[in-house]
Design a protein around this motif. Structure first.
Motif, mmCIF file in Angstrom:
data_model
loop_
_atom_site.group_PDB
_atom_site.id
_atom_site.type_symbol
_atom_site.label_atom_id
_atom_site.label_comp_id
_atom_site.label_asym_id
_atom_site.label_seq_id
_atom_site.Cartn_x
_atom_site.Cartn_y
_atom_site.Cartn_z
ATOM 1 N N SER A 157 -22.248 3.403 -29.727
ATOM 2 C CA SER A 157 -22.643 2.107 -29.621
ATOM 3 C C SER A 157 -21.470 1.196 -30.376
ATOM 4 C CB SER A 157 -23.642 2.083 -30.921
ATOM 5 O OG SER A 157 -23.337 2.519 -32.020
ATOM 6 N N ALA A 158 -20.310 1.733 -29.974
ATOM 7 C CA ALA A 158 -19.148 0.889 -30.532
ATOM 8 C C ALA A 158 -18.878 -0.300 -29.852
ATOM 9 C CB ALA A 158 -17.832 1.722 -30.042
ATOM 10 N N ARG A 159 -19.615 -0.813 -28.704
ATOM 11 C CA ARG A 159 -19.517 -2.083 -28.302
ATOM 12 C C ARG A 159 -20.601 -3.062 -28.582
ATOM 13 N NH1 ARG A 159 -14.567 -3.284 -25.586
ATOM 14 N NH2 ARG A 159 -15.989 -4.878 -24.944
ATOM 15 N N GLN A 160 -21.569 -2.522 -29.564
ATOM 16 C CA GLN A 160 -22.753 -3.278 -30.101
ATOM 17 C C GLN A 160 -22.382 -4.120 -31.123
ATOM 18 O OE1 GLN A 160 -26.206 -0.952 -30.213
ATOM 19 N NE2 GLN A 160 -25.794 0.108 -28.105
ATOM 20 N N GLN A 161 -21.195 -4.179 -31.655
ATOM 21 C CA GLN A 161 -20.943 -4.866 -32.849
ATOM 22 C C GLN A 161 -21.280 -6.430 -32.674
ATOM 23 O OE1 GLN A 161 -18.928 -2.671 -31.996
ATOM 24 N NE2 GLN A 161 -18.171 -1.329 -33.507
ATOM 25 N N ALA A 162 -20.726 -6.902 -31.680
ATOM 26 C CA ALA A 162 -20.967 -8.350 -31.160
ATOM 27 C C ALA A 162 -22.295 -8.547 -30.207
ATOM 28 C CB ALA A 162 -19.774 -9.058 -30.899
ATOM 29 N N PHE A 163 -23.438 -8.263 -30.882
ATOM 30 C CA PHE A 163 -24.437 -8.273 -29.815
ATOM 31 C C PHE A 163 -25.126 -9.649 -29.654
ATOM 32 C CE2 PHE A 163 -29.057 -8.018 -28.834
ATOM 33 C CZ PHE A 163 -29.091 -7.096 -27.811
ATOM 34 N N SER A 164 -25.100 -10.060 -28.345
ATOM 35 C CA SER A 164 -25.775 -11.419 -27.963
ATOM 36 C C SER A 164 -26.888 -11.099 -26.769
ATOM 37 C CB SER A 164 -24.651 -12.073 -27.234
ATOM 38 O OG SER A 164 -24.438 -11.615 -26.036
ATOM 39 N N THR A 169 -22.882 -9.724 -20.739
ATOM 40 C CA THR A 169 -21.928 -9.075 -21.798
ATOM 41 C C THR A 169 -22.154 -7.814 -22.245
ATOM 42 O OG1 THR A 169 -22.980 -10.096 -23.531
ATOM 43 C CG2 THR A 169 -21.407 -11.514 -22.342
ATOM 44 N N TRP A 170 -23.143 -7.142 -22.147
ATOM 45 C CA TRP A 170 -23.661 -5.868 -22.301
ATOM 46 C C TRP A 170 -22.899 -4.741 -21.731
ATOM 47 C CZ3 TRP A 170 -29.793 -6.120 -23.298
ATOM 48 C CH2 TRP A 170 -30.121 -7.116 -24.112
ATOM 49 N N VAL A 171 -22.566 -3.754 -22.405
ATOM 50 C CA VAL A 171 -21.912 -2.578 -21.843
ATOM 51 C C VAL A 171 -22.527 -1.593 -22.422
ATOM 52 C CG1 VAL A 171 -19.647 -3.766 -21.288
ATOM 53 C CG2 VAL A 171 -19.910 -2.483 -23.450
ATOM 54 N N ILE A 172 -22.317 -0.441 -21.790
ATOM 55 C CA ILE A 172 -22.763 0.862 -22.300
ATOM 56 C C ILE A 172 -21.516 1.681 -22.136
ATOM 57 C CG2 ILE A 172 -23.934 3.322 -21.664
ATOM 58 C CD1 ILE A 172 -25.866 1.561 -20.414
ATOM 59 N N SER A 173 -21.219 2.282 -23.313
ATOM 60 C CA SER A 173 -19.717 2.958 -23.933
ATOM 61 C C SER A 173 -19.949 4.440 -24.068
ATOM 62 C CB SER A 173 -19.145 2.689 -24.959
ATOM 63 O OG SER A 173 -18.814 1.021 -24.937
ATOM 64 N N TYR A 195 -23.822 -2.948 -17.962
ATOM 65 C CA TYR A 195 -25.175 -2.856 -18.282
ATOM 66 C C TYR A 195 -26.107 -2.611 -17.070
ATOM 67 C CZ TYR A 195 -29.683 -2.960 -20.945
ATOM 68 O OH TYR A 195 -30.950 -2.954 -21.514
ATOM 69 N N ASP A 196 -25.669 -3.566 -16.091
ATOM 70 C CA ASP A 196 -26.464 -3.600 -14.970
ATOM 71 C C ASP A 196 -26.861 -2.270 -14.050
ATOM 72 O OD1 ASP A 196 -27.078 -6.158 -15.509
ATOM 73 O OD2 ASP A 196 -25.649 -6.992 -14.279
ATOM 74 N N VAL A 197 -25.572 -1.420 -14.279
ATOM 75 C CA VAL A 197 -25.687 -0.171 -13.789
ATOM 76 C C VAL A 197 -27.166 0.326 -13.589
ATOM 77 C CG1 VAL A 197 -24.774 0.986 -15.466
ATOM 78 C CG2 VAL A 197 -24.352 1.847 -13.268
ATOM 79 N N TYR A 222 -34.355 -2.532 -20.711
ATOM 80 C CA TYR A 222 -35.542 -3.169 -20.202
ATOM 81 C C TYR A 222 -35.025 -4.723 -19.730
ATOM 82 C CZ TYR A 222 -40.386 -4.737 -19.558
ATOM 83 O OH TYR A 222 -41.428 -5.178 -19.073
ATOM 84 N N PRO A 223 -35.489 -5.109 -18.577
ATOM 85 C CA PRO A 223 -35.073 -6.378 -17.832
ATOM 86 C C PRO A 223 -35.351 -7.675 -18.721
ATOM 87 C CG PRO A 223 -36.157 -5.171 -16.210
ATOM 88 C CD PRO A 223 -36.458 -4.366 -17.457
ATOM 89 N N ASP A 224 -36.451 -7.511 -19.613
ATOM 90 C CA ASP A 224 -36.685 -8.608 -20.579
ATOM 91 C C ASP A 224 -35.955 -8.566 -21.940
ATOM 92 O OD1 ASP A 224 -37.656 -10.601 -21.863
ATOM 93 O OD2 ASP A 224 -39.683 -10.069 -21.883
ATOM 94 N N VAL A 225 -35.054 -9.348 -22.191
ATOM 95 C CA VAL A 225 -34.216 -8.929 -23.386
ATOM 96 C C VAL A 225 -34.694 -9.484 -24.560
ATOM 97 C CG1 VAL A 225 -32.025 -9.451 -22.011
ATOM 98 C CG2 VAL A 225 -33.095 -11.459 -22.999
ATOM 99 N N THR A 226 -35.921 -9.850 -24.530
ATOM 100 C CA THR A 226 -36.645 -10.323 -25.582
ATOM 101 C C THR A 226 -37.282 -9.390 -26.505
ATOM 102 O OG1 THR A 226 -38.853 -10.751 -24.487
ATOM 103 C CG2 THR A 226 -37.521 -12.620 -25.005
ATOM 104 N N VAL A 227 -37.427 -8.009 -25.615
ATOM 105 C CA VAL A 227 -38.099 -6.843 -26.484
ATOM 106 C C VAL A 227 -36.879 -6.356 -27.340
ATOM 107 C CG1 VAL A 227 -37.090 -5.338 -24.854
ATOM 108 C CG2 VAL A 227 -38.904 -4.926 -25.804
ATOM 109 N N PHE A 228 -35.609 -6.655 -27.347
ATOM 110 C CA PHE A 228 -34.655 -6.264 -28.366
ATOM 111 C C PHE A 228 -34.754 -6.845 -29.583
ATOM 112 C CE2 PHE A 228 -33.090 -5.018 -24.172
ATOM 113 C CZ PHE A 228 -32.602 -3.751 -24.357
ATOM 114 N N THR A 229 -35.369 -8.065 -29.715
ATOM 115 C CA THR A 229 -35.615 -8.705 -30.592
ATOM 116 C C THR A 229 -36.818 -8.960 -31.328
ATOM 117 O OG1 THR A 229 -35.541 -10.819 -29.542
ATOM 118 C CG2 THR A 229 -33.620 -10.035 -30.362
ATOM 119 N N ASP A 230 -37.921 -8.699 -30.497
ATOM 120 C CA ASP A 230 -39.478 -8.966 -30.843
ATOM 121 C C ASP A 230 -40.084 -7.761 -31.176
ATOM 122 O OD1 ASP A 230 -42.118 -9.359 -31.102
ATOM 123 O OD2 ASP A 230 -41.969 -10.990 -29.438
#
Length: 565
Positions: A157-164, A169-173, A195-197, A222-230
């Motif tokens: 999760s090295a690239r998740q420090q600056a989560f938006s 902007t999302w990547v999987i490392s 992330y779209d891959v 998951y396509p709906d990003v709100t699930v990551f914060t809700d």
């Protein structure tokens, strides 16, 4: 006038009704089985299709991740990479950059390739990096996680420090530890993919719904990003993750899980089966339509079958009605099924039997009229009356007034019981009293030559019997048995019950006779023969009643009258 029968009670209606009810029941069962069979087939097919799609998508992701790990492994173990990290040689650095460019060209989803040394130096195609580095990278958690993989590629999760919330902007490392020949850590290799891959590989599942969640119950994709914060939404997906594979009828939801190898990810595919609901509705409508058509066909065929079956019975009903009106023989054709032929044959036999019974009734009426005349003659037998009156005169001449009174009373009582107010049936008590008066009168004439005993059952005294059935038999015993004896004669009368029959037993110790004379009808009883009494009993009570005679010449006779009660 013939009464109108309600249509519901007619055989035609009942046959048609039963046929229709049976047909509707069978059609309903068939439709139900057909509906559920097709629904289950479609459900099983949908389940299999969904499961195959989830498995196939999961395997594609596995292959892709293996590809990433293979690339990181190749780049991490390259001699140039290790030489650069250990010495910082510029020529080696150029070789590493060239390899990074080559890797990036192999896949459009590759975002960046990052080489991080143990001292915090970074080599990457990406100019602006948002990564935490230091002089001692062993203090960075993501860096240590790569080292602890013991040389195997790991997800980081090295690239998740600056989560938006911007998925672009999302990547999987995917990271790999780099060690020198002694096994000491000298750096970490990371390959970032867009992330779209994942969405590309899950495209076939998006219509039904698919998501990826890790073992820590954190959403990975998951396509709906709100699930990551809700958290509430996330909890709903966690519940789906914990469900068993298969179909949940309460939710109308189909679920399939696939753990992605080499990761801590779980791919979950779901389907609300709305298509199945539409297909079921169409099947239901089709089955109902076909059922209605079959019911109409069953109704029409039921009426035709009912008419065909009941036609012979209608003819039989009309014939019976004609027979009832005129009591005439109405022959029917014995055609049709076995039951109809058998019923028609019995009807024709019944008509013949009725005709025979009518003839028998006429003959019996003629016989009964003859019997009534004979009975009247027997009741006022001139010989019996003359002999009795002669005895009274003789007793009067000798001034034996007591006997005159007694015999006169007995004669009056005898004729009163004989007439019995015109009734044909009298009680057994009166019948026994009648013969007792007769024996009393005859006793006065024959004196000591005639003795008699009467044993009467009080329990049977109320039973009704035809009148004058004992006296003719007693008269026969006197005139054909006792009168010709040289010694004292004895007549015994006994009444008792034997099973369900009243038995009147008359015995005498007279001269007896050949029993075959009874069968020929040679013996007569004061104008009324034994067969006369026997036939009267059978007319009243049937073939189980009548006389039973046993006689031994020189010893006496026994006559048993059997009357059902």
């Amino acid at each position: 006038m013939k009464n109108k029968v309600p249509i519901v009670k007619t055989l035609k209606f009942q046959i048609a009704g039963y046929y229709l009810v049976t047909s509707i029941t069978l059609i309903f069962i068939f439709a139900l089985v057909l509906y559920y069979s097709i629904s289950n087939i479609i459900l099983a097919d949908t389940l299999e299709t969904t499961a195959n799609s989830v498995v196939q998508s999961g395997r594609y992701i596995e292959i892709y991740i293996e590809k990433l790990k293979a690339l990181t492994d190749v780049l991490s173990n390259a001699a140039e990479t290790k030489h650069y990290l250990e010495t910082g040689d510029k020529k080696a650095r150029e070789s590493v950059v060239s390899m990074i460019d080559t890797i990036l060209k192999t896949d459009d989803y590759f975002s960046s390739v990052i080489l991080v040394s143990k001292t915090g130096e970074i080599l990457s195609n990406e100019k602006a990096l948002d990564m935490t580095t230091s002089d001692d990278m062993m203090s960075e958690s993501w860096y240590v996680a790569a080292i602890n993989s013991e040389g195997m590629p790991v997800l980081t999760s090295a690239r998740q420090q600056a989560f938006s919330m911007d998925q672009k902007t999302w990547v999987i490392s995917v990271g790999q530890e780099i060690t020198n020949d002694r096994g000491d850590n000298i750096g970490v290799m990371l390959i970032d993919v867009k992330y779209d891959v994942i969405g590309g590989y899950l495209q076939d599942l998006m219509e039904g719904g698919a998501f990826i969640i890790n073992t820590d119950n954190k959403m990975v994709y998951y396509p709906d990003v709100t699930v990551f914060t809700d958290q509430d939404k996330l909890n709903a997906f966690i519940e789906l993750k914990n469900m068993k594979d298969g179909y949940d009828s309460k939710r109308n939801l189909l679920t399939k899980h696939y753990p992605i190898k080499g990761t801590n990810w779980m791919l979950v595919g779901t389907s609300m089966l709305e298509g199945l609901s539409r297909v079921r509705r169409q099947i239901f409508e089709t089955v109902v339509l076909i059922g209605l058509i079959l019911i109409l066909i069953a109704l029409g065929s039921g009426l035709l079958i009912a008419v065909k079956i009941t036609r012979p019975f209608k003819a039989l009903e009309n014939a019976m009605s004609d027979l009832e009106k005129g009591l005439l023989k109405v022959p029917l054709d014995e055609n049709g099924c076995y039951e109809v032929e058998n019923l028609t044959r019995h009807f024709n036999q019944m008509a013949d039997r009725i005709e025979q019974l009518l003839r028998d009734i006429k003959n019996n009426e003629k016989y009964l009229r003859t019997y009534e005349l004979n009975a009247l003659h027997s009741q006022i037998n001139p010989h019996f009356l003359y002999n009795t009156l002669d005895s009274i005169v003789w007793m009067a001449e000798f001034n034996d007034s007591a006997k005159v009174i007694a015999i006169t009373k007995a004669l009056a009582q005898f004729f009163r019981l004989s007439l019995s107010k015109g009734e044909e049936l009298i009680t057994l008590k009166d019948e026994v009293a009648h013969v007792a008066q007769y024996l009393f009168i005859q006793k006065q004439r024959y004196g000591e030559q005639l003795q008699y005993e009467i044993v009467e059952s009080e329990a049977l005294s109320h039973v009704k019997v035809p009148k004058i059935i004992i006296q003719p038999i007693v008269e026969n015993a006197i005139y054909h048995g006792i009168r010709n004896l040289e010694n004292e004669g004895l007549i015994q009368i006994k009444t008792y019950q034997e099973i369900q029959n009243l038995v009147i037993l008359i015995t005498d110790n007279g001269v007896g006779f050949d029993a075959e004379r009874i069968q020929r009808g040679d013996i007569k009883l004061g104008g009324i023969g034994l067969q006369n009494v026997n036939q009267r009993l059978k007319l009243y009570y049937g073939e189980n009643s009548g006389l039973k005679i046993e006689s031994v010449k020189g010893k006496g006779t026994e006559v048993k009258l059997v009357i059902p009660i």
